[in-house]
Design a protein around this motif. Structure first.
Motif, short mmCIF file in Angstrom:
data_model
loop_
_atom_site.label_atom_id
_atom_site.label_comp_id
_atom_site.label_asym_id
_atom_site.label_seq_id
_atom_site.Cartn_x
_atom_site.Cartn_y
_atom_site.Cartn_z
N LEU A 197 0.83 -1.20 0.00
CA LEU A 197 0.00 0.00 0.00
C LEU A 197 0.87 1.26 0.00
N TYR A 198 2.01 1.20 0.67
CA TYR A 198 2.93 2.34 0.68
C TYR A 198 3.51 2.58 -0.71
N VAL A 199 3.91 1.50 -1.39
CA VAL A 199 4.44 1.63 -2.75
C VAL A 199 3.40 2.25 -3.68
N LEU A 200 2.15 1.77 -3.56
CA LEU A 200 1.08 2.33 -4.39
C LEU A 200 0.87 3.81 -4.08
N ALA A 201 0.84 4.16 -2.80
CA ALA A 201 0.63 5.55 -2.42
C ALA A 201 1.76 6.43 -2.92
#
Length: 343
Positions: free
Chosen positions: A196-200
């Protein structure tokens, strides 16, 4: 004389006694498999006989369901013995063809809702952040001085794509994008949070760049340089993220399966996705390195990106859907059977 358990008494098998009684057969089969290219006629016959015998042993151990380590060892031994006995293996090109026509598209299609969700969520974040930055001068002021922002909008954004020779730039972005996709996929196993951090982070980067360009009347330049390679490149990252989220969610909610078994069943197809995306990202890297900054006709640049994206989606939703309907899961063939464990 000790009584050796047989198949007819599976429910009463003492695995320690069973293993002690049959380990000489297993060791001998392993030895013959290792020397399969130098066996005499009698040893070939012995190899076939032991293969059949140890296959029966494997069935007994699987049925007992109490020793996954022993099950895994015998599964590997039987698989290698089968290869030695049959002597035939599909040519490498057939393995590659099967991978790209069935395995890879099947996994991507089967997990489509995960990566479609990742796509929609990331683009929503990008749009919201970009709109905020484009409309709010105070938001832009947080990103840098007016001089820095002007340099970025008027020069740096466009020059990025022609700063290096096309071939070396393509290799560079391929490496960077492959690493980003690998992070999104592999780190998902940590309960989804790193993915989710990579996507954000990717969504924020797109939103900031787009917001700055639109605020200065250069939205056409932004899309003209992002879309050619970005459609396929971002789709690959979103696919990797979707698979990573599925891995993480499998640990959180494995369903009726034990967690380790469920994770193994999802992780093996995930490897296929990782390998397939290397090729997809290589293509997007070629587009970014050789088309985005070097083809000066905007509609042609974007057209190349749209065609590449359309071909990938058609590939997944035709070959992938067909393979899934035919029972393809993307798991490796002859995968060791999962032994039941106490839950």
């Amino acid at each position: 004389m000790p009584i050796i358990p047989t198949v007819s008494r599976v429910e009463h098998v003492d695995l320690d006694v069973f293993a002690a009684a049959h380990r000489p057969d297993w060791d001998r089969l392993d030895e013959l498999v290792r020397r399969r290219r130098r066996l005499s006629g009698d040893e070939v016959d012995e190899l076939v006989e032991l293969y059949q015998r140890v296959s029966t042993h494997l069935s007994v151990v699987r049925s007992s369901g109490h020793d996954p380590v022993l099950t895994g060892r015998l599964s590997g031994l039987v698989a290698r013995a089968r290869s030695a006995v049959t002597g035939a293996h599909a040519p490498a090109w057939r393995d590659v063809a099967r991978f790209f026509t069935r395995t890879f598209p099947a996994v991507v299609y089967r997990l489509r809702w995960w990566w479609i969700g990742a796509t929609l969520g990331t683009l929503a974040l990008s749009f919201a952040l970009g709109t905020w930055i484009a409309l709010d001068p105070e938001a832009r002021a947080l990103l840098g001085t007016p001089e820095d922002i002007r340099a970025y909008v008027e020069n740096d954004f466009e020059n990025y794509y022609v700063e290096y020779p096309g071939a070396s730039f393509a290799a560079r972005v391929w490496t960077n994008n492959a690493w980003a996709a690998a992070q999104a996929l592999i780190f998902g196993v940590f309960l989804c949070v790193p993915t989710l951090y990579v996507l954000a982070l990717n969504g924020a980067n797109i939103g900031v760049a787009g917001g700055l360009m639109f605020a200065h009347g250069k939205g056409d330049v932004f899309f003209g340089l992002i879309l050619p390679h970005g459609l396929l490149e971002l789709t690959a990252v979103f696919v990797a993220a979707g698979v990573g989220l599925k891995l993480g969610w499998t640990i959180i909610e494995p369903g009726a399966r034990p967690r380790l078994r469920a994770l193994g069943e999802e992780a093996r197809p995930a490897i296929a996705v990782a390998l397939g995306l290397v090729v997809v990202l290589f293509i997007s890297g070629l587009i970014e390195g050789l088309v985005t900054g070097w083809v000066h006709i905007t509609w042609l640049r974007i057209g190349i990106g749209v065609v590449a994206e359309a071909l990938f989606l058609a590939y997944v939703f035709t070959l992938g859907r067909r393979a899934v309907r035919e029972g393809e899961t993307g798991d490796i063939e002859d995968a060791p059977a999962a032994a039941p464990v106490a839950g």
